[in-house]
Design a protein around this motif. Structure first.
Motif, PDB file in Angstrom:
ATOM      1  N   ARG A 121       1.347  12.817  -6.203  1.00 47.21           N
ATOM      2  CA  ARG A 121       0.639  11.424  -6.768  1.00 47.21           C
ATOM      3  C   ARG A 121       1.432  10.207  -7.554  1.00 47.21           C
ATOM      4  O   ARG A 121       0.930   9.020  -7.133  1.00 47.21           O
ATOM      5  CB  ARG A 121      -0.314  12.251  -7.901  1.00 47.21           C
ATOM      6  CG  ARG A 121      -0.919  11.556  -8.513  1.00 47.21           C
ATOM      7  CD  ARG A 121      -1.589  12.281 -10.037  1.00 47.21           C
ATOM      8  NE  ARG A 121      -2.434  13.215  -9.020  1.00 47.21           N
ATOM      9  CZ  ARG A 121      -3.679  13.580  -9.214  1.00 47.21           C
ATOM     10  NH1 ARG A 121      -4.624  13.606 -10.584  1.00 47.21           N
ATOM     11  NH2 ARG A 121      -4.037  14.291  -8.945  1.00 47.21           N
ATOM     12  N   TRP A 122       1.928  10.728  -8.106  1.00 47.59           N
ATOM     13  CA  TRP A 122       3.201   9.544  -8.953  1.00 47.59           C
ATOM     14  C   TRP A 122       3.392   8.238  -7.634  1.00 47.59           C
ATOM     15  O   TRP A 122       3.659   7.747  -7.868  1.00 47.59           O
ATOM     16  CB  TRP A 122       4.262  10.486  -9.559  1.00 47.59           C
ATOM     17  CG  TRP A 122       4.811   9.004 -10.284  1.00 47.59           C
ATOM     18  CD1 TRP A 122       4.047   7.811 -11.044  1.00 47.59           C
ATOM     19  CD2 TRP A 122       6.415   9.241 -10.983  1.00 47.59           C
ATOM     20  NE1 TRP A 122       5.411   7.402 -11.827  1.00 47.59           N
ATOM     21  CE2 TRP A 122       6.100   8.199 -12.119  1.00 47.59           C
ATOM     22  CE3 TRP A 122       7.217   9.953 -10.671  1.00 47.59           C
ATOM     23  CZ2 TRP A 122       7.620   7.822 -12.476  1.00 47.59           C
ATOM     24  CZ3 TRP A 122       8.538   9.661 -11.257  1.00 47.59           C
ATOM     25  CH2 TRP A 122       8.476   8.431 -12.239  1.00 47.59           C
ATOM     26  N   TYR A 123       3.758   9.233  -6.644  1.00 41.44           N
ATOM     27  CA  TYR A 123       4.619   8.408  -5.302  1.00 41.44           C
ATOM     28  C   TYR A 123       3.114   7.472  -4.614  1.00 41.44           C
ATOM     29  O   TYR A 123       3.599   6.268  -4.824  1.00 41.44           O
ATOM     30  CB  TYR A 123       5.527   8.626  -4.647  1.00 41.44           C
ATOM     31  CG  TYR A 123       6.996   9.540  -4.970  1.00 41.44           C
ATOM     32  CD1 TYR A 123       6.918   9.282  -6.090  1.00 41.44           C
ATOM     33  CD2 TYR A 123       7.887   9.906  -3.837  1.00 41.44           C
ATOM     34  CE1 TYR A 123       8.527   9.588  -6.913  1.00 41.44           C
ATOM     35  CE2 TYR A 123       8.849  10.617  -4.859  1.00 41.44           C
ATOM     36  CZ  TYR A 123       9.165  10.874  -6.105  1.00 41.44           C
ATOM     37  OH  TYR A 123      10.436  10.630  -6.226  1.00 41.44           O
ATOM     38  N   GLY A 124       2.281   8.004  -4.384  1.00 41.21           N
ATOM     39  CA  GLY A 124       0.883   6.973  -4.399  1.00 41.21           C
ATOM     40  C   GLY A 124       0.501   6.569  -5.326  1.00 41.21           C
ATOM     41  O   GLY A 124       0.138   4.696  -4.664  1.00 41.21           O
ATOM     42  N   ASP A 125       0.400   6.385  -6.520  1.00 42.79           N
ATOM     43  CA  ASP A 125       0.479   5.891  -7.469  1.00 42.79           C
ATOM     44  C   ASP A 125       1.704   4.147  -7.648  1.00 42.79           C
ATOM     45  O   ASP A 125       0.593   3.476  -7.475  1.00 42.79           O
ATOM     46  CB  ASP A 125       1.085   5.545  -8.740  1.00 42.79           C
ATOM     47  CG  ASP A 125      -0.046   6.566  -9.452  1.00 42.79           C
ATOM     48  OD1 ASP A 125      -1.315   6.709  -8.954  1.00 42.79           O
ATOM     49  OD2 ASP A 125      -0.577   7.573 -10.638  1.00 42.79           O
ATOM     50  N   CYS A 126       2.648   3.384  -7.044  1.00 42.13           N
ATOM     51  CA  CYS A 126       4.049   3.302  -6.721  1.00 42.13           C
ATOM     52  C   CYS A 126       3.485   2.090  -6.155  1.00 42.13           C
ATOM     53  O   CYS A 126       3.734   1.418  -6.320  1.00 42.13           O
ATOM     54  CB  CYS A 126       5.065   3.590  -6.285  1.00 42.13           C
ATOM     55  SG  CYS A 126       6.150   4.915  -7.862  1.00 42.13           S
ATOM     56  N   VAL A 127       2.287   3.192  -5.185  1.00 43.86           N
ATOM     57  CA  VAL A 127       2.299   2.775  -3.853  1.00 43.86           C
ATOM     58  C   VAL A 127       0.828   1.447  -4.321  1.00 43.86           C
ATOM     59  O   VAL A 127       0.635   0.249  -4.376  1.00 43.86           O
ATOM     60  CB  VAL A 127       2.207   2.817  -2.689  1.00 43.86           C
ATOM     61  CG1 VAL A 127       1.416   1.613  -1.561  1.00 43.86           C
ATOM     62  CG2 VAL A 127       2.589   3.573  -1.718  1.00 43.86           C
TER      63      VAL A 127
END
Lengths: 245, 245, 245, 245, 245, 245
Positions: A121-127
């Protein structure tokens, strides 16, 4: 050229391989000054932890910004990146952002492969933070969290190869980012065994930091600088920056 | 019902009117426990300051979460909101988010009017954070920053009325949010003199907090809870929460 | 405080449990005046039906708007909501919209679970109407329509639990809305048996209606009011509102 | 080929010029059957009115769908379009949608010019309904509403020319839609005096209706048809369609 | 009315059935002038090929634009469409764009079914080019490329029926476009055997071209026309157009 | 490291300053091999010209790709970029894309300032192509086209300074890209006289090309490679690449 590479995770054992990959990309062009966070968490994996660790990142930069040419925040997730970029007069590069923008120049669509579902989830937020979600095919990760983050690069080697294949063959990614500090070096290790172009985030961040320094942006003319103000409870170095000193 | 209202700005003089408006909305339904930040800045106006102040907000909640039913983060900009919502097992409401979602139920399009150009970008970011930017007509603010934030509600009264008129007549907003803690109470003060429906963020946040408590979400069944982990440099209360205690 | 709760479906048996849940949330704060549509369909499940039933909703509100403080349109899908909000000078809350905006304050991403595939598209449209589709993980529903809508809450109990689990575990939803009037009360019934936070739309709508009344928006100053005009074929009450009376 | 053109506005004086333009486009290919609404409003200009008039449109189509090849809803704003398309087994074309999609084939970006500020919001909603807002440069209209809609085409001729010029020169539109039934015929009247390609919505709708009939879609195989159901208070013709007859 | 139909693929065997379907739609209304590319590739399936073939399309139009009323670019993927529309003073219709916009008038959501995985990405790009991706449910295609494109319409008949069923039943498409020149005629062949409305792109393009000619846009008043300029290496006909002749 | 810099415009006088800036960024790290297009137009300013010039760019790369490490397409607008990236097994960098992604690492929002209104639309298209339009504040340009593109850097110096100020002060850009080959070198010339960070596209493209070569993507493992096929009318070098040689 001197590049400050801050590992916001407290795990020294992650800093070393990242520094090695960064120095390999930098060659003779830049010296990597690698620091490990002295406060926070062994490994950041939530927004709450990023909120706290990002504040510490600002403090570390405040102590060193006068003696380096650029800063690399060496945790995929980029804690403190936007705040640091707003506050300091030098290029600040985040591992996730640099990897994503680099991927966007290598192909149409990109994926992130990582080692634990807790990161997805956090990595998706980065995108989303970069604005490039329309070209993002999603995060691929193992179904369960690893026992230890220290050895995921070797323990999960076969799984990571499988995840990269899913990202390219099923999701249609041209480029796959191997996200997360513990995966440093995996891209070059497995590149010849998978389809698709791979991005090692610390390598991408180093290349971008060097490039930005070469472009020599005139930070003295920067807009969107915070108004100088007093503060309470901050280190003297950070308080001085906030106070406009 | 007990609602913890945290002012992440260190200015006690802002906390009092916000507590008064909040208690006015709550009436007999809830008791407002108002706290002012003991660390940070007189008034938060940048991402760097929000990074730091948001970490302090987590600390304050960690000390009080067991004795209240919900938390209101009482700074427009919602420092620490996403992190707090992830970490704690009770409703956490942000002034900006609550105002924006409330506006979305009062009309089609909404605007934010505030007292200083330094706030405009951050407040726009708050809208993007909610996902409702397609219904947002933008921020209206005076061309220059006020000399003091303490008296903007009275000093800028005429300007604010003009800005609200621009937001409705030129930008097509149905609803105008008066954003920023220093504008607490302005909505009810000027409502009869302007076109358009006004939202006072602290009032909206209080109403939403009461509503969420009434719905009694079963936080014990919550997903997306961070993995428990050790930490360094945090207060014992916050370290205990992070450690899953 | 008096809240008019209109069930646009003609099924009296749906109105009663919704009124009960609404009154439970309202407690002593508000009196729920529950009405069932006298024209239209047993259960609305298409845009054509919503077009017709929404016009009837306007007529019902026209007869009662002077004697209540707010209106709840008690069909997930919110027939007539935008039209009513434009026409009448009091808060009008829709079950779907209220549930969606409430979900947005409880977590990052939300899902809708419902009882029939015939509802999936319309409910997805409701999310798009709010503007929050970027945070929406989709509709989960049984593969086939139920024999009767009257008993779905009990007949499909096990299926609904399974769908909620899919919504959280596979789709990554933090919050699950149990959408559709026939599912009233299911959220509190199954909350302790599933992962994730649940939202009962009629409960959310009631809480939001009470909150909006407390904020006391100055509807007299509202913009975007339709121009007064004559009409043919409308009830005298609705014709009078349209005529600006 | 027979095309049913329904004017959802009750103003017969608008129907005639629209029928004339439509028949001009159709030539020998199709016969235009023009009807004017027997219920509703002289001129629809709000969502509330569209909710009611759209229900009447369904009723009119229910009386005639067996004897025509396609339906044109002849009010810019397309009241009842989505509902009708869902309910009936023949092409249903809306003036706004047809104009917008036609504009998208004539150039990159398009604008809508209309005769009154009261229309601006609703017409913008029409664009959003199609999904093409990224190519939309906005609505241009006079600052004040006209005294009478009956004579706007001649009264506002010079203003409309000026608005078209603003749409192309300032907003960057390649194509300008002259939106609103009262502007029927204006496009061909002023085309040689302005820059940019003009679209007359009733002409575009007629051309699209003829094209769709030629493609002979197999409506018998259509999915997304509403479930048959009983109803109360509808005309026998419409009730029969809803009942699946 | 004369319509120039250019097949940018060099395969004459594809041109004939497309011309036949186009003439069937046009009937007595228009004469189809069908040309096959004399340069390029047997079948375009990449951006690189479209870059080259699109330049050739401009050249073909330059030779014929004075003697026809509109142009149809008869390759799904529309090579050269945007460039041609910018350069020439007559309607230019692309098979993919026309099919997509037609689908948008037949139902809410549409899918593309094609004959080879190599086409999937390019066809998805076509949808993005129109701006309608929010209503697009994706491309469905066989898992492997066919041995020959010449006979896919018959070889893959059963597979295509299955893909259409997946597009409607699983993906929720109302309308299915059978994309790619080799699938010309398949829509009418299988329409009675599948659920959902089908669109044959060359039929849609022909209908749209006829419609646009009927609307008689005043191309002489067009904005966004390239500045006249000299060129090197172009055919005299194309050089003359570029030079503003 | 050898970088092929292709100027797709036929103006040799533009190539020299671009090569000088590029070599200045590259220093000892890379050798810039600068080529000027032998076909096409003095200066590309439309999609039609980009369609044709982009095909020529592919041809030039086909002749040199075996002897260089990366390619820079040195026209803002990036003609042929997507096609080249798909076709060749080495990094291909576009001036516009590189400038935009670099800007995204220097600040939140970016603007493009250019020298002629004829460029505005095409440059906006470039931003959309990257996917970053949400962070784009628009193009600023003089109201009229310059008499000659050769001397705009000096003739328009004062205008460009004014446009940069508008981009930062009015539009809220943090970073301003000076777009268009004729503006090469202007960024460093005016940087000390304006607010905001400036990006010189050829400098950014050179830095990005060097960075991508350092990352050593394994192009041999690339997916999304076009199927090999025969062709007609291409140069032997390009035909060989298309044929998979």
């Amino acid at each position: 050229m001197r590049l400050l590479m801050i590992n916001p995770n407290m795990t020294e054992a992650m800093t070393r391989p990242m520094a090695r990959v960064a120095q390999g990309i930098a060659g003779d062009t830049a010296e990597i000054i690698a620091l490990t966070a002295a406060q926070g968490f062994p490994y950041i994996s939530s927004r709450a932890e990023a909120q706290i660790a990002g504040a510490h990142v600002l403090d570390v930069i405040a102590h060193h910004h006068d003696s380096v040419d650029a800063v690399i925040i060496a945790a995929f997730g980029d804690p403190g990146l936007m705040a640091a970029r707003e506050l300091f007069d030098l290029p600040v590069v985040g591992m996730a952002e640099a990897a994503i923008l680099t991927a966007a120049m290598l192909g149409d669509r990109f994926s992130i492969v990582t080692f634990s579902p807790h990161m997805a989830r956090w990595y998706g937020d980065c995108v989303r933070q970069t604005g490039l979600e329309a070209r993002f095919t999603g995060v691929r990760c193992p179904k369960t969290a690893p026992v230890s983050v220290d050895t995921v690069a070797t323990d999960l080697r076969a799984d990571l190869i499988g995840l990269v294949e899913e990202a390219t063959a099923r999701d249609g990614a041209d480029v796959v980012i191997l996200g997360g500090a513990p995966l440093t070096g995996v891209a070059s290790d497995i590149a010849s065994e998978v389809q698709g172009l791979l991005v090692d985030p610390i390598a991408a961040a180093t290349a971008q930091a060097i490039g930005l320094v070469r472009l020599a942006p005139t930070y003295g003319r920067r807009v969107a600088r915070p108004v100088a103000k007093p503060s309470t409870g901050l280190s003297p170095a950070l308080a001085r920056v906030i106070a406009g000193g």
